[in-house]
Design a protein around this motif. Structure first.
Motif, mmCIF file in Angstrom:
data_model
loop_
_atom_site.group_PDB
_atom_site.id
_atom_site.type_symbol
_atom_site.label_atom_id
_atom_site.label_comp_id
_atom_site.label_asym_id
_atom_site.label_seq_id
_atom_site.Cartn_x
_atom_site.Cartn_y
_atom_site.Cartn_z
ATOM 1 N N TYR A 249 -11.722 -32.267 -54.968
ATOM 2 C CA TYR A 249 -12.328 -32.572 -53.658
ATOM 3 C C TYR A 249 -13.383 -33.425 -53.795
ATOM 4 C CZ TYR A 249 -16.067 -29.099 -54.201
ATOM 5 O OH TYR A 249 -17.308 -28.491 -55.321
ATOM 6 N N LEU A 250 -13.856 -33.836 -52.435
ATOM 7 C CA LEU A 250 -14.535 -34.773 -52.134
ATOM 8 C C LEU A 250 -15.775 -34.466 -51.062
ATOM 9 C CD1 LEU A 250 -13.083 -38.397 -50.951
ATOM 10 C CD2 LEU A 250 -13.794 -37.790 -53.217
ATOM 11 N N GLU A 251 -17.251 -34.552 -51.619
ATOM 12 C CA GLU A 251 -18.664 -34.294 -51.342
ATOM 13 C C GLU A 251 -18.421 -35.482 -51.410
ATOM 14 O OE1 GLU A 251 -20.730 -30.334 -52.463
ATOM 15 O OE2 GLU A 251 -21.017 -32.041 -53.958
ATOM 16 N N GLY A 252 -19.367 -36.089 -50.078
ATOM 17 C CA GLY A 252 -19.325 -37.099 -49.612
ATOM 18 C C GLY A 252 -18.628 -38.507 -50.433
ATOM 19 N N GLU A 253 -19.592 -39.084 -51.057
ATOM 20 C CA GLU A 253 -18.703 -40.465 -51.974
ATOM 21 C C GLU A 253 -18.908 -39.427 -53.110
ATOM 22 O OE1 GLU A 253 -17.607 -43.543 -50.865
ATOM 23 O OE2 GLU A 253 -18.416 -43.310 -48.968
ATOM 24 N N ARG A 254 -18.914 -38.636 -53.363
ATOM 25 C CA ARG A 254 -18.655 -38.019 -54.907
ATOM 26 C C ARG A 254 -17.471 -37.165 -55.151
ATOM 27 N NH1 ARG A 254 -22.250 -34.190 -58.181
ATOM 28 N NH2 ARG A 254 -21.794 -33.854 -60.203
ATOM 29 N N LEU A 255 -16.763 -37.682 -56.337
ATOM 30 C CA LEU A 255 -15.738 -37.160 -56.439
ATOM 31 C C LEU A 255 -16.221 -35.900 -57.212
ATOM 32 C CD1 LEU A 255 -11.890 -37.200 -55.875
ATOM 33 C CD2 LEU A 255 -12.223 -38.085 -57.954
ATOM 34 N N ARG A 256 -15.324 -34.595 -56.551
ATOM 35 C CA ARG A 256 -15.727 -33.805 -57.680
ATOM 36 C C ARG A 256 -14.656 -32.951 -58.214
ATOM 37 N NH1 ARG A 256 -21.204 -31.012 -57.556
ATOM 38 N NH2 ARG A 256 -20.903 -28.754 -58.258
ATOM 39 N N VAL A 257 -14.831 -32.527 -59.453
ATOM 40 C CA VAL A 257 -14.000 -31.817 -60.326
ATOM 41 C C VAL A 257 -14.973 -30.046 -60.493
ATOM 42 C CG1 VAL A 257 -12.105 -31.301 -61.532
ATOM 43 C CG2 VAL A 257 -13.100 -33.635 -61.254
ATOM 44 N N ASP A 258 -14.449 -28.889 -59.948
ATOM 45 C CA ASP A 258 -14.731 -27.701 -60.401
ATOM 46 C C ASP A 258 -13.803 -26.445 -60.849
ATOM 47 O OD1 ASP A 258 -17.047 -28.728 -59.272
ATOM 48 O OD2 ASP A 258 -16.998 -27.437 -57.518
ATOM 49 N N PRO A 259 -14.482 -26.136 -62.041
ATOM 50 C CA PRO A 259 -13.599 -24.458 -62.385
ATOM 51 C C PRO A 259 -13.260 -24.024 -61.081
ATOM 52 C CG PRO A 259 -15.164 -25.001 -63.801
ATOM 53 C CD PRO A 259 -15.014 -26.324 -62.658
ATOM 54 N N LEU A 260 -12.510 -22.953 -60.829
ATOM 55 C CA LEU A 260 -11.940 -22.566 -60.184
ATOM 56 C C LEU A 260 -12.657 -20.897 -59.654
ATOM 57 C CD1 LEU A 260 -8.304 -22.710 -59.439
ATOM 58 C CD2 LEU A 260 -9.389 -23.514 -57.742
ATOM 59 N N ASP A 261 -13.140 -20.461 -60.838
ATOM 60 C CA ASP A 261 -14.280 -19.781 -61.455
ATOM 61 C C ASP A 261 -14.971 -19.655 -60.414
ATOM 62 O OD1 ASP A 261 -14.327 -20.714 -63.027
ATOM 63 O OD2 ASP A 261 -14.559 -19.055 -65.005
ATOM 64 N N ARG A 262 -15.922 -21.062 -60.836
ATOM 65 C CA ARG A 262 -16.796 -21.217 -60.248
ATOM 66 C C ARG A 262 -17.180 -21.579 -58.793
ATOM 67 N NH1 ARG A 262 -19.420 -26.541 -62.548
ATOM 68 N NH2 ARG A 262 -19.315 -26.074 -64.232
ATOM 69 N N THR A 263 -15.361 -21.827 -57.722
ATOM 70 C CA THR A 263 -15.945 -22.036 -56.890
ATOM 71 C C THR A 263 -15.702 -20.748 -56.037
ATOM 72 O OG1 THR A 263 -14.120 -24.189 -57.230
ATOM 73 C CG2 THR A 263 -14.010 -23.235 -55.057
ATOM 74 N N GLN A 264 -14.854 -19.713 -56.920
ATOM 75 C CA GLN A 264 -14.347 -18.836 -56.043
ATOM 76 C C GLN A 264 -16.479 -17.912 -56.159
ATOM 77 O OE1 GLN A 264 -11.908 -16.337 -58.805
ATOM 78 N NE2 GLN A 264 -10.447 -17.416 -57.440
ATOM 79 N N ASN A 265 -16.789 -17.782 -57.430
ATOM 80 C CA ASN A 265 -18.645 -17.306 -57.211
ATOM 81 C C ASN A 265 -19.094 -18.317 -55.932
ATOM 82 O OD1 ASN A 265 -18.111 -15.899 -59.437
ATOM 83 N ND2 ASN A 265 -18.300 -17.785 -60.609
ATOM 84 N N ARG A 266 -18.974 -19.184 -55.303
ATOM 85 C CA ARG A 266 -19.741 -20.182 -54.542
ATOM 86 C C ARG A 266 -20.011 -19.545 -53.396
ATOM 87 N NH1 ARG A 266 -19.458 -26.586 -56.132
ATOM 88 N NH2 ARG A 266 -21.516 -26.673 -57.313
ATOM 89 N N SER A 267 -18.237 -19.174 -53.518
ATOM 90 C CA SER A 267 -17.579 -18.741 -51.896
ATOM 91 C C SER A 267 -18.002 -17.426 -52.194
ATOM 92 C CB SER A 267 -16.445 -18.485 -51.861
ATOM 93 O OG SER A 267 -15.431 -18.117 -52.468
ATOM 94 N N GLY A 268 -18.522 -16.313 -52.884
ATOM 95 C CA GLY A 268 -18.487 -15.395 -53.303
ATOM 96 C C GLY A 268 -19.967 -15.006 -52.369
#
Length: 269
Positions: A249-268
């Motif tokens: 996904y895009l975060e400002g002008e940066r293209l991020r590639v994140d493991p889904l488990d990391r994304t889930q941890n952040r959302s929790g």
């Protein structure tokens, strides 16, 4: 086309034969814009770019943009340029923004002259190259606004493997692939891309400029990932992301590639 064929009873029977079928084809072409006649510095810069992102140009159709190279009208000079590009395994097939003389020179060397098309800037991620400031706009009349996309969203589902050389396009919504995607295959969508399998090819989401689009991949080993023109290649994907489930996904002008488990941890949190 109709043919008369004699039957066993001696009566001629009219049969219809379809000699060919013509279908439309959507292709993503790379445009190389010249800033004047190509010189040694041009080829040096091109070689550096090819070394940085070799997979991006692999098997990609290429167009020579002559908008800033009005002096390149000699067929011999154009042929020299084409030969040098093809020696670098670049698939040159045409020119754009050509004058009448340049279009004639292009035809003489076997290229077609394209009158239409829309440019989409291919911006590398910050990890791949330093982003240069955009040039100040010239005081010209505003270009007409593009027609809004159709209101009807049509997602596309593919439940078979996508093999090398194939291009799968979802031009009005999301693209869902249930199966592996081979190296050399290409996925293109105006919306999101979901890949439930081993991803080794190229995936380009949000191709009409949708910066909210995302790419979800079950097992990442991609050659190229892009959203709204911002891309990263395999050379810039760390070993920690290989064969992992990720979202892009895009975060400002940066293209991020994140493991889904990391994304889930952040959302929790």
């Amino acid at each position: 086309m109709k043919h008369d064929v004699a039957s066993d009873s001696g009566v001629n029977v009219a049969t219809t034969v379809r000699p060919l079928e013509i279908r439309g084809r959507f292709l993503t072409a790379v445009a190389v814009r010249l800033a004047g006649a190509p010189d040694d510095q041009f080829y040096e810069s091109l070689d550096v770019r090819l070394q940085q992102t070799p997979h991006f140009f692999s098997d990609a159709p290429l167009i020579i943009d002559l908008d800033q190279a009005a002096d390149l009208v000699d067929p011999a000079d154009l042929q020299w340029l084409v030969d040098n590009l093809r020696q670098r395994d670049l698939s040159v097939f045409g020119v754009q923004n050509a004058t009448a003389d340049q279009a004639e020179a292009a035809r003489a060397v076997g290229l077609i002259s394209l009158s239409g098309g829309r440019d989409a800037p291919l911006r590398g991620s910050r990890r791949e190259e330093e982003r240069k400031p955009d040039p100040a706009p010239e005081p010209e009349a505003a270009a007409p606004q593009a027609a809004p996309p159709p209101s009807t969203t049509t997602n596309k589902l593919v439940s078979t493997p996508v093999r090398s050389g194939q291009t799968v396009i979802a031009d009005r919504g999301d693209l869902v692939i249930v199966g592996p995607v081979s190296s050399g295959a290409e996925l293109i969508a105006t919306g999101n891309i979901h890949i439930y399998g081993h991803m080794r090819g190229r995936a380009m989401a949000g191709i009409n400029g949708d910066e909210t689009a995302r790419i979800f991949c079950q097992s990442l080993d991609a050659e190229l990932l892009a959203i709204a023109g911002l891309y990263r290649t395999s050379e810039n994907l760390g070993a920690e992301l290989r064969r992992k489930s990720v979202q892009v996904y895009l975060e400002g002008e940066r293209l991020r590639v994140d493991p889904l488990d990391r994304t889930q941890n952040r959302s929790g949190q």
